[in-house]
Design a protein around this motif. Structure first.
Motif, mmCIF file in Angstrom:
data_model
loop_
_atom_site.group_PDB
_atom_site.id
_atom_site.type_symbol
_atom_site.label_atom_id
_atom_site.label_comp_id
_atom_site.label_asym_id
_atom_site.label_seq_id
_atom_site.Cartn_x
_atom_site.Cartn_y
_atom_site.Cartn_z
ATOM 1 N N TRP A 4 12.301 4.658 -2.883
ATOM 2 C CA TRP A 4 11.508 3.596 -3.669
ATOM 3 C C TRP A 4 10.708 3.068 -2.229
ATOM 4 N N ALA A 5 9.529 2.618 -2.429
ATOM 5 C CA ALA A 5 8.798 2.096 -1.213
ATOM 6 C C ALA A 5 7.466 1.570 -1.718
ATOM 7 N N THR A 57 4.667 -6.413 5.118
ATOM 8 C CA THR A 57 5.858 -6.120 4.406
ATOM 9 C C THR A 57 6.861 -7.236 4.339
ATOM 10 N N GLU A 93 10.840 -6.250 0.434
ATOM 11 C CA GLU A 93 10.552 -4.739 0.183
ATOM 12 C C GLU A 93 11.354 -3.666 1.257
ATOM 13 N N THR A 100 13.448 -0.835 0.266
ATOM 14 C CA THR A 100 13.048 0.824 0.955
ATOM 15 C C THR A 100 14.186 1.602 1.647
ATOM 16 N N THR A 122 16.156 4.402 -0.102
ATOM 17 C CA THR A 122 15.367 5.449 0.532
ATOM 18 C C THR A 122 16.216 6.388 1.447
ATOM 19 N N TYR A 156 2.325 2.756 6.114
ATOM 20 C CA TYR A 156 3.797 2.933 5.378
ATOM 21 C C TYR A 156 4.951 2.818 6.168
ATOM 22 N N TYR A 167 8.556 2.791 4.761
ATOM 23 C CA TYR A 167 8.842 4.377 4.221
ATOM 24 C C TYR A 167 8.886 5.219 5.263
#
Ligand SMILES: NC(=O)c1ccc[n+]([C@@H]2O[C@H](COP(=O)([O-])OP(=O)(O)OC[C@H]3O[C@@H](n4cnc5c(N)ncnc54)[C@H](O)[C@@H]3O)[C@@H](O)[C@H]2O)c1
Length: 257
Positions: free
Chosen positions: A98-99, A108, A112, A116, A120, A158, A161
């Motif tokens: 998930w991200a 961010t 979140e 993440t 992840t 990102y 992530y």
């Protein structure tokens, strides 16, 4: 048996996380096609059930187990259920993620970031933490973690992530080194841009971005989930029995550009 006439996983029990969609679903189906008993783990129960239906419709063996990979109790229950259903665990593909999309660090939120990392990266940690003892009990096993080219180069905006996937690459080496003597192999696969998954649907709705991305890919096409599944099956098969701690890039030549 696969389209190539192989059945490398007959008699092996495989867990795939995030197997309700995209790369995970394709990998789960490919393992089953090559003879494995597959546990389809996903937080989305209906999606997991649909993958199992796809497998059983063609005579394969599979079971869905609703799992939140960020929750230790849920992942431990997944591994217990796997052994209960099929007697052992041979192969683990840690693939769920998930991200948030398009978030540089400042934009961010802390929630979140935590989610993440929780899904992840911690999800991979938990899969290994609870999966490895079951594998060792059976004499050994093989793990493939889904990383990303985002761990090896920049994906603009990102932040969380990239951090999580960088962690996956490092954790993969740690596990390979620490558990090699107990007959555990652990590798990562790093996909480039893959079409036909939940993750990249928004990307493919933006023609300008797709054109920009295609110019960066040597083979001039996006990857398909089957391109990644083929690499996962290779890395977990006996064909790769001297490969461990590696991150295999499967990106159509994007990183060389
Ligand atoms: N699609 C790409 O271009 C691409 C590129 C590089 C890496 N990857 C990686 O490939 C993997 C699969 O991605 P995909 O593109 O197939 O995405 P996808 O969105 O199609 O599938 C992800 C699956 O993970 C599940 N999931 C989400 N949170 C979960 C949780 N807490 N517990 C259990 N399951 C959960 C979702 O329900 C979904 O079924 C991910 O690790 C992703 O980072 C994808």
């Amino acid at each position: 048996m696969s389209a190539y006439g192989r059945a490398r996983f007959t008699g092996r029990t495989v867990v795939v996380t995030g197997a309700g969609s995209g790369i995970g679903r394709e990998t789960a189906v490919s393992f089953a096609t090559e003879g494995a008993e597959v546990v389809v783990a996903d937080i989305d129960e209906a999606a997991a059930a649909a993958t199992v239906e796809q497998i059983t419709a063609t005579g394969g063996r599979a079971a869905a187990v609703r799992t939140d990979v960020s929750d230790p109790a849920s992942v431990e229950a997944l591994m217990d259920r796997t052994v209960e259903l099929f007697g052992k665990l041979d192969v683990l593909h840690n693939n769920a993620f998930w991200a948030p999309l398009y978030r540089p660090v400042v934009d961010t939120t802390v929630d979140e970031w935590d989610r993440t990392i929780g899904v992840t990266l911690t999800g991979v940690f938990l899969g290994c933490k609870f999966g490895i003892p079951r594998m060792v009990a059976g004499g050994g096993g093989v793990i493939v973690n889904t990383a990303s080219v985002a761990a090896l180069t920049v994906n603009p905006k990102y932040a969380a992530y990239m951090a999580a996937k960088g962690g996956v690459v490092a954790l993969t080496k740690s596990i390979a080194y620490d558990y090699g003597p107990q007959h555990i192999r652990c590798n990562a696969v790093a996909p480039g841009l893959v079409q036909g998954t939940g993750a990249t649907r928004p990307v493919f709705e933006n023609p300008e971005r797709v054109e920009w991305l295609m110019r960066k890919i040597a083979l001039g096409r996006p990857g398909q989930p089957s391109d990644i599944a083929k690499a996962v099956l290779f890395l977990t098969s006996d064909d790769a029995d001297y490969i461990t701690g590696d991150t295999m890039v499967v990106d159509g030549g994007r990183l060389i550009g």
